[in-house]
Each structure stands twice: as C-alpha cells, then as structure tokens.
Design an enzyme around this catalytic site. Structure first.
Site, PDB file in Angstrom:
ATOM      1  N   GLY A  14       0.820  -1.308  -0.042  1.00 18.59           N
ATOM      2  CA  GLY A  14      -0.012  -0.060   0.061  1.00 18.59           C
ATOM      3  C   GLY A  14       0.819   1.217  -0.015  1.00 18.59           C
ATOM      4  O   GLY A  14       0.723   2.035  -0.683  1.00 18.59           O
ATOM      5  N   CYS A  15       2.061   1.419   0.802  1.00 21.25           N
ATOM      6  CA  CYS A  15       2.833   2.354   0.841  1.00 21.25           C
ATOM      7  C   CYS A  15       4.139   1.839   0.867  1.00 21.25           C
ATOM      8  O   CYS A  15       4.733   0.904   1.927  1.00 21.25           O
ATOM      9  CB  CYS A  15       2.622   3.343   2.007  1.00 21.25           C
ATOM     10  SG  CYS A  15       3.824   4.642   2.202  1.00 21.25           S
TER      11      CYS A  15
END
Length: 94
Positions: A14-15
C-alpha cells in the site's frame, strides 16, 4: 571458486517507504528498491498513482541471501507480520 547466489522478490504494498526501510534492516537482505508495478499508465507520477486511477501497486524489490534469510520468513513478515497492514488488494507480486 565459490559463487554467491542471491534471490529477488517483489512485494506489492500500500505504501512502500516504511516497508522498504523495515525490510532493508533485516539480516540477509542485501538491497531494496521501490517503484510502481502492474498498472496501465506508462511512467505514472506519484500523484497519479495515489489518485487510484492508474491501477498501480507500490512495489518493493528485495534482493536477499537465502542462506541468511528464508523466503518464507520474508513472506510471513509481509503477509501476516508487522507489514501486513500495508498490503494492497493484489497481495504479493512475485
């Protein structure tokens, strides 16, 4: 002559920034890099990826020594360990 054999894996996140830092600190991980993968926009900007319109995942590339850290440990760290909250819907890209 002895040869060093390293392995490479890509994790879709996601990051990637926090995940990359966590992974590069593990013994047996030799190199990490980050980028975008799997989307349909060629060379997207950070803003385009964050918009959700490009279908990209943030990817962490990990080069590791399988004699010092096993793939199964890396996978468990990403999927069920401290980085598991960081997985995008696609899970892991291998």
């Amino acid at each position: 002559m002895a040869y060093l054999i390293f392995e490479k894996v890509y994790f879709g996140m996601g990051c990637f920034w926090g995940a990359e830092k966590y992974l590069w600190e593990l013994e047996g991980v030799l190199f990490t890099s980050v980028g975008y993968g799997d989307g349909f926009t060629r060379n997207p900007t950070y803003e385009e990826v964050c918009s959700g319109q490009t279908a990209h995942n943030e990817i962490v590339e990990v080069i590791y020594d399988p004699k010092k850290i096993k793939f199964s440990l890396l996978l468990s760290i990403v999927m069920i360990g401290p980085l598991s909250g960081n997985i995008m819907s696609g899970g892991v890209t291998v």
